[in-house]
Design a protein around this motif. Structure first.
Motif, short mmCIF file in Angstrom:
data_model
loop_
_atom_site.label_atom_id
_atom_site.label_comp_id
_atom_site.label_asym_id
_atom_site.label_seq_id
_atom_site.Cartn_x
_atom_site.Cartn_y
_atom_site.Cartn_z
N VAL C 27 0.13 -5.85 1.20
CA VAL C 27 -1.02 -5.20 1.61
C VAL C 27 -1.96 -4.81 0.55
O VAL C 27 -1.81 -4.32 -0.42
N THR C 30 -7.73 -4.02 -0.29
CA THR C 30 -8.29 -2.73 0.34
C THR C 30 -9.22 -2.04 -0.91
O THR C 30 -9.00 -2.47 -2.10
N LEU C 32 -9.07 1.09 -1.42
CA LEU C 32 -8.28 2.29 -1.75
C LEU C 32 -7.58 2.15 -2.98
O LEU C 32 -7.02 1.23 -3.30
N ASP C 34 -4.58 2.55 -5.40
CA ASP C 34 -3.12 1.78 -5.46
C ASP C 34 -2.25 3.01 -5.03
O ASP C 34 -1.27 2.54 -4.08
N HIS C 35 -2.41 4.12 -5.53
CA HIS C 35 -1.20 5.31 -5.19
C HIS C 35 -1.51 5.83 -3.80
O HIS C 35 -0.77 6.66 -3.30
N LEU C 36 -2.58 5.27 -3.06
CA LEU C 36 -2.46 5.90 -1.78
C LEU C 36 -2.05 4.77 -0.55
O LEU C 36 -1.69 5.32 0.43
N THR C 37 -1.79 3.44 -0.98
CA THR C 37 -1.67 2.44 -0.32
C THR C 37 -0.18 1.82 -0.52
O THR C 37 0.33 2.13 -1.79
N ARG C 38 0.53 1.23 0.67
CA ARG C 38 1.85 0.83 0.25
C ARG C 38 1.52 -0.66 -0.22
O ARG C 38 0.60 -1.19 -0.13
N ASP C 39 2.64 -1.21 -0.70
CA ASP C 39 2.55 -2.49 -1.28
C ASP C 39 2.85 -3.49 -0.30
O ASP C 39 2.16 -4.59 -0.08
N LEU C 41 4.63 -4.46 3.92
CA LEU C 41 5.43 -4.12 5.24
C LEU C 41 6.42 -4.94 5.93
O LEU C 41 5.76 -6.28 5.66
N LEU D 261 0.11 4.64 8.89
CA LEU D 261 1.37 4.28 7.92
C LEU D 261 1.29 2.86 7.59
O LEU D 261 2.21 2.44 6.60
N ALA D 262 0.91 1.74 8.32
CA ALA D 262 0.85 0.22 8.04
C ALA D 262 -0.14 0.43 6.62
O ALA D 262 0.34 -0.69 6.04
N LEU D 263 -0.98 1.01 6.38
CA LEU D 263 -1.78 1.00 5.21
C LEU D 263 -1.41 1.73 4.05
O LEU D 263 -1.32 1.63 2.98
N LEU D 264 -0.90 2.99 4.46
CA LEU D 264 -0.34 4.08 3.48
C LEU D 264 0.77 3.89 2.86
O LEU D 264 1.81 3.41 3.20
N ARG D 265 0.79 4.36 1.57
CA ARG D 265 2.14 4.59 1.03
C ARG D 265 3.23 5.33 1.68
O ARG D 265 2.76 6.24 2.48
N SER D 266 4.44 4.94 1.70
CA SER D 266 5.32 5.26 2.63
C SER D 266 5.65 6.85 2.34
O SER D 266 5.74 7.14 1.20
N PRO D 267 5.63 7.68 3.42
CA PRO D 267 5.79 9.07 3.15
C PRO D 267 7.09 9.24 2.23
O PRO D 267 7.06 10.26 1.44
#
Lengths: 455, 472, 472, 455
Positions: C27, C30, C32, C34-39, C41, D261-267
């Protein structure tokens, strides 16, 4: 797989789509496969001389599922949506929901011809049940499990007549009420056998023995009539006609459909040798003429029948099982001496027709057929009451439809259309109206519209 | 293993509807004369719950593309995208064929666009969508050739159609139906058209050569230009059988190879479902000189409005209406989904798949380089038995025993829609059957709904309806 | 026999999607922080043809009503008419819950009509369609009772809900969720409410009695009037659990029996599909005195226009929106199709079927006269083993080991949708299993997609995602 | 079965329909069955005291399939058909056609809870795949296979929090942006446990550590936030908030959805203990709020989890097979001590969500999520350019939707509606707009409509 996301207000493709979305190979797969084959690029697998290679683009855009559905939906919305009171050889009744749900099961719709009967018992059994339905309705011993439509089935009947007749002859008699399209197809089918198609006049919509006697001789290979006719009239002298045809060693072919047959005397009973027609009257809604060629005939023609036949047999466990049979008649084995060139047919429509018929059952079929008769007679009577309308034009028995006479047929039809109804214009002063369970709930309004329009 | 729905009481598998509840309904109470109406009708009377279960069980005893690999050579059993069914189910697509042109502009637009798409794809100048199947397309195409020769005053003279031995049976039958004598053309040792034989066969009586390219062995007819020259020089026309068009999409076009007439199998190349045997559609494309012979009617556009017209020297009709409309609609949807690049990719993957699968199989494949399909030989095994045994490995077998220039032929066409995993599964099945004891082949199949079915007695004592069923 | 889709390489049946092709997608790209998005999936990446085959095969390894008899007691597995799905699929039914009332008049009209239909069928004065399942209906109903008592100043005092021992587990759990103490009420020897025990249990702290009628043994609570009197006299409310309403349609109505509150299970009584576990819907009907406590919002009509309103003393909400709209729509369609006479007939045939099936079975059925279901005893056999063995005869077994007043209970509810043929097949299965060797029961099932599954280790070492899967 | 055919212009029933068309017994069957039972009439089987017998009619007419479909279709056509730019907790994306085709297969939709796993492997496996999807997206170890909707899942989370907390306490903190409906449901779920729900204010749409510190104490059993919020804003301080919650021994519950959640840091990665939300954002189109309650949590809560869980096990052949597991938590076994009263849930919606997610794959999911973010930001920017519109109202990151300020929100929404678009009115001068792949192709027109309407 991932990268810049281009945003437009019309997404033409899925963002993960590069080639066809319906090929599963990953990039790694492709690499491994090429290596196994021993080539470095897919292009190397194509053995096409440079001179005939195509290096351009088709210039056809790709679209996402959502886009294609939306765009084709919008295109189809350019079709008007009148309540159709249309027939003349193309009929439709309410199709039970079960038909869609079952026929779209992928085991059925994504399969092909049952070359391997051991894994296709399901479809074979439904086709066997379809054949049996037609055997019951026609009274004839053999029914194949589908041709394209009524017109091509008629063409196949004529070539069958030519093959099975012991003496020569080159005449085919058809009624003058036949749809031009059917006659055109018939002529193409018989041209190769040098047969000539001639028309029989009708007496107020029906064929009399006298008319036939006048026309027939021993050169007549096949005599074809319809009941109900294109005008919605029931033929009244089929038995006498059958005897005359038989006396001249001709084949007697009748065009009809399974709903009408639920009410009418069985064709075999009145001397008919071959029944053709469009069986998609069961199973399909209006489909712009996409049909299902009904074809049933006497057992005597068994080895000369065109098309696919499903038969019962036994398997190694001793259980009854079904299979395509008598395939030596067919093109993939007999080639130019085959009984027909047909291969892909309308099997799935036959499956739908079989499910529809089973959903109705004999009680539902008979009751639907009665309704088609009574609705036509009653609606004609109601129109007759309108000053300026004369209906039915034929003083005959009607099934589903009838003609009505008005001063200016085109003007009436146009005005009726503005009210949201579609009817046929037959000639300058004749319209034709087809009634059934599909439009029954709007008959009152149609009659009102006529009243308003004519006055 | 397929589902097997039988119960101990039944002598077969799922009972026939007629074995469940057959009822006789009297036909009375009509105001029609008795001699016009039947007395009664005897058919199965069952409720919707019973029917739903009957057909659901039967469906599970049927193998489709969504059940597993289906490499039936020459049939191009590719995946049928589900969304095309949704479009074909739209109420706005349900129109009567006698509707005014003005009131079905959407339908006519789709016909017109599809005519155009197919013309571009085949390199043709005009296309008719009327033929309802491939064989109907062949017949229409041959009628067009016939009309062309008649128009040239050579109708009587040109009485022969040349067809390669390995061609589809429909080619022979379609030519015969149109009244032609069929001249069979042998292949050369490479599996392709024998040019000398063709030169000998072609002449004043030649109406057309019907050719599949790649041919049924999957081989491209490399000498296609010479072939076309020979036929054209003899005054004949070149007819392209589109059964194998999936091999060439975007890389070669029949029109560019010298073909004058071609048909398309939309249920093969353009992914419309095969429906257990149909409906398909067999549009026919022609070069400019033949455009005026196309069936009646054609669709044309004027200022954004669509209308029907009869071509000047039309052959008339080969279908009672406008062909298989709903099938054509699905083909349009498929082409619109893939676009030109997608079609080209489909072809590439189809050829890749066939070549990869062949590379994983130990059987002899006498002719190459093949494209979208190959014909392996079962060797000393009977190809039909070989196929039956493959069923036990959960896959649909290839087409068998054809063409005849490969002994015990296994004509295999995986299409682009099979994954590498699935191809590996197929290859394993080939390998396992080749290694099986001969008796295992003769006793096969075992893992199917029904076991090996007796074909001989089916044909000897035909039982074609429940009326004819007897316990044997 | 069910289909079994496995291949020799796999350690299971159809592989998991994750075992086919698991891909990690980064990912990035974007705007956004970095601390909001996942690396990345990591999920299965497969094409539509592969997925279609995966799910088609899985579906064939699943048993539904259209597969065969499904006499799962207390669940009313009746046939789900297909046409209701077509209505629920209409684009005009696909509306957002925040749409203006004026712009969803069709939807609101259907809610209003269904409220009315259900009120008539249950003999209730008002109905809410909001609860999304039967248990949610129970919860809503108990909240209404609670609000009623609070409104009377008896909220604290009435802290108990009485539930018969043989009741559905949801009754206990729903009452507990609402904060009530559950008082268990034993049955008498006839399998019905013990009036003395009820008199003893009912009192100042009674908020409600929850009752199923016919009860889970299929018995009508003959003393229903006395029961209602006892509860009402104690100041409590009568709650009707609608699970068994299919037994009474058109012959008796909870409202007429003295019930103040009831829920309907539309997926049981009104033939909406069970969906492998849901969605259902659990509308709640109340008598006039409770109408103002109904959840927010309700639908009402004014001059042909429909609008939402909040009942005066509403309990608030039990679902985030208007419940399971598409399910309710199907229930409306079913009721409209059958009409009152059809519903009454459905009930008659359901009771007929249960009684006929029971008459064909040799097992002991301790309690009668039962209505739409009966509870047989497997005797010295383990009811769970008995059920597993029934699977081998191609049918779904009854509910087992409940209620507990029948030892080794087989709670059997064929519904009206089974034919006599199908009931005979069921009876045969019961008979065959009863006659089988004990070992055949313990080793069962054999004719199923999977063989007997180890429940103990599933619970002891839970593996609840493909992340947790280990080869054992 | 047969007899007088009554013709009316509205056929209310099939002519063969007498009682329910969905009961198969013939008259002969009924007679035979009654005889076997030993009664002469079905009425005798009903043991209902006279005093409570119902002898009237419901006065509900029956209708044929065709009639009912037509009438309900006509009723539904009373719904307007604007392009919806609506969200606020209820979202929908384009649902691939495959989802419908598979989920309507009768083996799936007509089955019930998998009490007999040996014949229901198919559904169990899909539910297992659904659980796995949520485990991957949330980073938590456990996901159940469905609750009703986001609101009820939140309620279940609160009761779980109450059950697992070692010390007492009665406060539940929720954000002030929570939809009133969710809060209402939550209050009903926690009332039985005597918990009190309190609102946390937000700072320009997001919750800051300072805000939480101000509100929290050791009596807080659960703190609930959403990201994206009802206003479409992404929370920015979840990790710090998680630490604060944890320091007070509370449960941290987050509301979100699988696309976000596909975009966001995992909860799990930011300290969330339980994730709830509505997963029907995958698999369902707009359904008037019919949902799919997402519920995932830490493994520590395994034995206290509400709802169904599917686990992998082995069968007697040693093959991997699936089954419902840990059923001793459930109401049918544990009754009033169960972890929830839930029984029938939204399994079929979960199946649809699983198929939808699989159709997208990780690449498609991530790309869809990015699109939801960028479309919101870009559309807000375009509206901001219009004189008289200020957007986004929050100076925050947005996902799918955003608020816009106008002079008269009601007037703007009404005028926009007249253009065929539906948007939210939040308050007198605020509207909210949700953009996604479903309405993307009409964004240009929406912007044009705004321009026209505001000026």
């Amino acid at each position: 797989m991932n990268g810049n996301t281009t945003l437009t207000t019309r997404e033409t493709t899925d963002e993960k789509q590069t080639g066809t979305p319906f090929a599963p190979q990953t990039d790694e797969d492709v690499a491994a496969m090429l290596e196994a084959i021993g080539v470095s690029d897919v292009d190397e697998l194509f053995d096409i001389p440079d001179a005939v290679r195509f290096d351009e683009s088709f210039d056809i855009d790709a679209g996402s599922e959502q886009t294609v559905v939306r765009e084709l939906t919008e295109t189809l919305e350019r079709n008007d949506a009148p309540i159709e009171f249309l027939g003349r050889g193309h009929y439709a009744h309410h199709v039970p929901s079960l038909v869609d749900h079952i026929s779209l099961r992928s085991e059925f719709i994504t399969s092909y011809t049952q070359y391997q009967p051991e894994i296709t018992q399901g479809f074979l059994q439904v086709l066997f049940e379809y054949q049996s339905l037609l055997v019951e309705l026609t009274g004839l011993e053999i029914a194949n499990c589908s041709m394209y439509d009524a017109a091509t089935a008629l063409g196949e009947a004529a070539t069958l007549a030519d093959r099975v007749r012991e003496t020569t002859g080159d005449r085919i008699l058809v009624p003058d009420y036949i749809r031009a399209e059917r006659r055109d197809v018939l002529e193409n089918y018989v041209a190769g056998a040098d047969l000539v198609v001639e028309e029989l006049p009708a007496d107020d919509g029906v064929t009399t023995p006298e008319i036939l006697e006048e026309a027939i001789d021993d050169d007549v290979v096949m005599t074809y009539l319809e009941s109900p006719t294109t005008d919605g009239v029931l033929e009244e002298h089929l038995e006498e006609i059958g005897e005359i045809v038989s006396a001249h060693d001709g084949m007697f072919c009748l065009g009809t459909d399974p709903v009408a047959l639920a009410l009418l005397r069985s064709p075999a009973d009145v001397g008919v040798d071959v029944v053709v027609g469009d069986a998609s009257v069961l199973g399909m809604g209006p489909s712009y003429g996409m049909g299902l060629g009904l074809f049933a005939c006497r057992e005597a023609y068994l080895r000369q029948v065109p098309g696919r036949l499903v038969g019962a047999s036994r398997d190694d466990d001793g259980n009854r099982a079904f299979t395509l049979t008598l395939q030596t008649r067919e093109q993939h084995i007999r080639r130019e001496r085959a009984t027909s060139n047909i291969c892909t047919n309308q099997a799935w429509v036959a499956l739908r027709a079989a499910i529809h018929a089973a959903s109705l059952g004999p009680s539902g079929l008979v009751s639907l057929a009665k309704r088609c008769h009574r609705l036509a007679e009653q609606t004609a009577s109601r129109l007759e009451e309108i000053e300026g309308v004369s209906a039915p034009v034929r003083d005959r028995h009607h099934f589903r439809e009838f003609r009505a006479r008005v001063d200016d047929a085109n003007a009436v039809a146009t005005a009726i259309e503005a009210n949201g109804f579609a009817i046929h214009v037959v000639d300058e002063e004749t319209v034709q109206i087809c009634v059934s369970d599909r439009n029954e709930h709007r008959i009152d309004e149609l009659v009102d519209a006529f009243t308003e329009v004519v006055n | 293993t397929q589902a097997i729905w039988n119960d101990d009481d039944s002598e077969g598998y799922e009972p026939l509807l007629s074995e469940r509840n057959l009822e006789t309904v009297e036909v009375d109470d009509t105001d029609l004369p008795d001699h016009l109406t039947r007395d009664s009708l005897k058919l199965p009377e069952l409720s919707e719950p019973e029917l739903a279960r009957h057909y659901t069980r039967l469906s599970q005893m049927n193998y489709g593309i969504d059940s597993g690999p289906y490499p039936l050579g020459s049939c191009t059993m590719k995946y049928n995208p589900k969304f095309t069914e949704d479009i074909a189910s739209l109420p706005s697509a349900a129109v009567h064929p006698d509707r005014d042109e003005a009131s079905v502009q959407g339908t006519l637009q789709i016909y017109h666009e599809l005519q155009d798409y197919l013309a571009r794809i085949g390199g043709m100048d005009a296309v008719t969508l009327q033929p309802p199947a491939g064989a109907a397309g062949e017949f229409a195409g041959i009628l067009i050739a016939q009309a062309y020769h008649e128009d040239n005053g050579e109708g009587e003279q040109r009485s022969e159609v040349i067809v390669p031995t390995s061609a589809h049976g429909t080619n022979f039958a379609s030519a015969a139906l149109a009244g032609y004598d069929v001249v069979e053309l042998p292949e050369d040792d490479d599996g392709r058209v024998d040019l000398e034989a063709l030169s000998a066969a072609a002449g004043d009586s030649t109406a057309a050569l019907m050719l599949t390219n790649p041919n049924t062995l999957g081989l491209f007819e490399r000498n296609i230009e010479e072939i076309a020259t020979i036929v054209h020089d003899a005054g004949g026309l070149m007819y392209y059988d589109g059964a194998n068009l999936n091999a060439l999409l975007g890389r070669a076009r029949p029109g560019d190879m010298g073909f004058d007439i071609m048909h398309y199998n939309v249920h093969k190349t353009f992914a419309t479902p095969h429906g257990g045997g149909g409906p398909g559609a067999g549009p026919v494309g022609v070069s400019e000189q033949l455009e005026s012979f196309l069936p009646n009617p054609q669709v044309r556009e004027r200022d954004g409005e669509y209308e029907l017209f009869e071509p000047e020297r039309s052959i008339g009709k080969v279908h009672g209406a406008m062909g298989n409309w709903l099938v054509l609609l699905k083909a349009h949807a498929y082409i619109s989904r893939l676009g030109g690049d997608g079609l080209r990719d489909a072809s590439a993957k189809a050829v890749l798949n066939a070549n990869y699968l062949a590379s994983q199989i130990d059987l002899k494949i006498p002719f190459e380089p093949f494209h979208h399909e190959f014909v392996a030989s079962a060797g000393d095994r009977d190809a039909a038995d070989f196929a039956k045994r493959m069923l036990d490995y959960g896959v649909h077998p290839p087409t068998t025993k054809w063409p005849e220039n490969v002994p015990e032929a296994l004509m295999t066409e995986p299409t682009e829609a099979e994954s590498k995993t699935s191809l590996d599964q197929l290859a394993e099945a080939f390998g396992a059957v080749a290694a099986d004891e001969p008796s295992a082949l003769e006793d096969a199949p075992k893992a199917t709904s029904a076991k090996r079915i007796d074909q001989t007695s089916a044909a000897r004592e035909p039982q074609l309806s429940w009326h004819q069923l007897e316990s044997r």
